[in-house]
Structures are given as C-alpha cells and as structure tokens.
Design an enzyme around this catalytic site. Structure first.
Site, PDB file in Angstrom:
ATOM      1  N   GLY A  14       0.786  -1.231   0.000  1.00  0.00           N
ATOM      2  CA  GLY A  14       0.000   0.000   0.000  1.00  0.00           C
ATOM      3  C   GLY A  14       0.815   1.277   0.000  1.00  0.00           C
ATOM      4  N   SER A  15       2.056   1.222  -0.508  1.00  0.00           N
ATOM      5  CA  SER A  15       2.825   2.478  -0.535  1.00  0.00           C
ATOM      6  C   SER A  15       2.224   3.466  -1.528  1.00  0.00           C
ATOM      7  CB  SER A  15       4.307   2.212  -0.834  1.00  0.00           C
ATOM      8  OG  SER A  15       4.487   1.794  -2.163  1.00  0.00           O
ATOM      9  N   LEU A  91      -7.036  -9.497 -12.409  1.00  0.00           N
ATOM     10  CA  LEU A  91      -7.621  -8.872 -13.604  1.00  0.00           C
ATOM     11  C   LEU A  91      -9.047  -8.451 -13.294  1.00  0.00           C
ATOM     12  CD1 LEU A  91      -6.568 -11.132 -16.607  1.00  0.00           C
ATOM     13  CD2 LEU A  91      -5.696  -8.889 -15.964  1.00  0.00           C
ATOM     14  N   ASN A 106      -4.667   2.389 -13.702  1.00  0.00           N
ATOM     15  CA  ASN A 106      -3.731   1.477 -13.030  1.00  0.00           C
ATOM     16  C   ASN A 106      -2.315   2.046 -13.123  1.00  0.00           C
ATOM     17  OD1 ASN A 106      -2.739  -1.024 -11.901  1.00  0.00           O
ATOM     18  ND2 ASN A 106      -2.107  -1.643 -13.958  1.00  0.00           N
ATOM     19  N   HIS A 108       1.720   0.723 -13.171  1.00  0.00           N
ATOM     20  CA  HIS A 108       2.508  -0.490 -13.374  1.00  0.00           C
ATOM     21  C   HIS A 108       3.987  -0.127 -13.441  1.00  0.00           C
ATOM     22  CE1 HIS A 108       3.266  -4.611 -14.558  1.00  0.00           C
ATOM     23  NE2 HIS A 108       4.091  -4.137 -15.473  1.00  0.00           N
TER      24      HIS A 108
HETATM   25  C1  GAR Z   1       3.557  -1.152  -7.352  1.00  0.00           C
HETATM   26  O1  GAR Z   1       4.900  -1.128  -7.772  1.00  0.00           O
HETATM   27  C2  GAR Z   1       2.630  -1.205  -8.543  1.00  0.00           C
HETATM   28  O2  GAR Z   1       3.102  -0.476  -9.644  1.00  0.00           O
HETATM   29  C3  GAR Z   1       2.616  -2.693  -8.827  1.00  0.00           C
HETATM   30  O3  GAR Z   1       2.524  -3.277  -7.558  1.00  0.00           O
HETATM   31  C4  GAR Z   1       3.255  -2.465  -6.616  1.00  0.00           C
HETATM   32  C5  GAR Z   1       2.388  -2.246  -5.396  1.00  0.00           C
HETATM   33  O4  GAR Z   1       3.133  -1.639  -4.380  1.00  0.00           O
HETATM   34  N1  GAR Z   1       1.517  -3.058  -9.672  1.00  0.00           N
HETATM   35  C6  GAR Z   1       1.592  -4.011 -10.601  1.00  0.00           C
HETATM   36  O5  GAR Z   1       2.566  -4.713 -10.776  1.00  0.00           O
HETATM   37  C7  GAR Z   1       0.329  -4.174 -11.445  1.00  0.00           C
HETATM   38  N2  GAR Z   1       0.525  -5.118 -12.468  1.00  0.00           N
HETATM   39  P1  GAR Z   1       2.414  -0.922  -3.150  1.00  0.00           P
HETATM   40  O6  GAR Z   1       1.449  -1.955  -2.540  1.00  0.00           O
HETATM   41  O7  GAR Z   1       3.520  -0.589  -2.213  1.00  0.00           O
HETATM   42  O8  GAR Z   1       1.684   0.278  -3.677  1.00  0.00           O
END
Ligand code: GAR
Length: 188
Positions: A14-15, A91, A106, A108
């Site tokens: 959740g950053s 998805l 989204n 990525h």
């Molecule tokens: C982030 O780096 C996001 O871009 C990626 O998951 C991470 C979540 O980090 N998303 C994907 O790979 C989507 N395909 P977080 O929980 O610290 O925000």
C-alpha cells in the site's frame, strides 16, 4: 461542491495508496479501499487514514462475477465514481469493467507494453537493458494493457540491484500517480 469520490484497489503493502492519500491537493475523496488479501498491510494503512475497507477472499466465491458483484455494490453504496488500481494483482472482470468503463486507471512498474504482469521490476532487471520505468494507464480486460496516459523512464544503473532499482521506481510511482490523478480529474 462536494468532491468526486474514488476507490483504491490494492493487494499488498500500500505504498501507492499512502502516496495518494498523502497528496494534499487531490481533487477527489478516497472513500473506499478494496483489497483481496485479508492480511495485506494496506488494510491497516486504510484504517489509519479512516478509509472504509471492503476486504474479500476470492477463494470463498465460486466465480469472479460473484465477488465483483459485491465489490460493485460496495462501490455504489459509497457513491464511488473512479477506481485507482494500486498493486491490485487481479484482472478486472466484466462486472466491474461494465460498471466503471473509462473510469479505472492502473499504475505499473515498467514501460508498458514491456514487462506486463507480476514482478515487472525483476523482469526488467533480468533483461539487462539500460532503462525501465513507470506507466499509468486506463484499464481494459487485459493484463496491464489499456490506453497509456503517462510514462516516466527510470534508468537501470550498472551497480543497481533489484532492490535499489525498486526503490527508485517507487519514488517515481509515488510522485507520478497522484499527479496523473489530479490531471485526469481536472480534465473531466
Ligand atoms: C507497485 O509497484 C505497482 O506499480 C505494482 O505493484 C506495486 C504495489 O506496491 N503493480 C503491478 O505490478 C500491477 N501489475 P504498493 O502496494 O507498495 O503500492
């Protein structure tokens, strides 16, 4: 005038959720966190920010349409108009896509269409190229596909490890995502 209401969907730390919540200039209110991992750290973060949560375990449902119907119900009960995926590792199916067409984005951690799917940072690191980056895009039924809104390049340095690269990518993500959300909501 009351602010547009939005939901964040997340599965992990959740950053990015935290970065969105901490943006002092966000033109929307995050009124719901949707999470598919009952033990994910993002749930505690949402509670700390006073954001309502809808947590589900996909294994408890026969099919995607069943849990997505409950998600859409929770979104509509909260008058949510926009959905921001922030590390939601599933998805989106027809039930959500039809209800929120054109209103789901989204983030990525790669320069899409390169390295979609899981562990995009590891994929880019192992590929041995000179750069990777971050993409914010609209959602469609594919895996990290959909029209690209904005991308930012992050160099892969010769002394990088996957961890140092990940840290620099996250810094970009945390700045880029709130910025794109501000732009999009001001343009609609
Ligand atoms: C982030 O780096 C996001 O871009 C990626 O998951 C991470 C979540 O980090 N998303 C994907 O790979 C989507 N395909 P977080 O929980 O610290 O925000």
């Amino acid at each position: 005038m009351s602010k547009v209401r939005a939901a964040v969907f997340a599965s992990g730390t959740g950053s990015n959720f935290e970065a969105i919540m901490s943006d002092g200039d966000l033109p929307c209110e995050i009124s719901l966190l949707v999470c598919d991992k009952p033990k994910a750290a993002v749930i505690e973060k949402a509670k700390a920010f006073g954001v309502e949560t809808f947590v589900f375990d996909a294994k408890q449902y026969k099919q995607k349409a069943d849990y997505e119907a409950e998600i859409v119900e929770a979104l509509q009960k909260n008058n949510v108009e926009w959905i921001f995926l922030a590390g939601y590792m599933r998805l989106a199916g027809a039930t959500i896509l039809e209800a929120y067409e054109g209103k789901m984005i989204n983030i990525h951690p790669s320069l899409l269409p390169a390295f979609p799917g899981i562990d995009a940072i590891g994929q880019a690191f192992n590929a041995g190229g000179a750069e990777t980056g971050v993409t914010v895009h609209y959602i469609d039924e594919g895996m990290d596909t959909g029209p690209i809104i904005e991308q930012e390049t992050v160099p892969i340095l010769s002394n990088d490890t996957k961890e140092t690269l990940q840290k620099r990518i996250q810094i970009v993500e945390h700045r880029l995502y709130p910025k794109v959300i501000r732009q999009i909501l001001r343009d609609v």
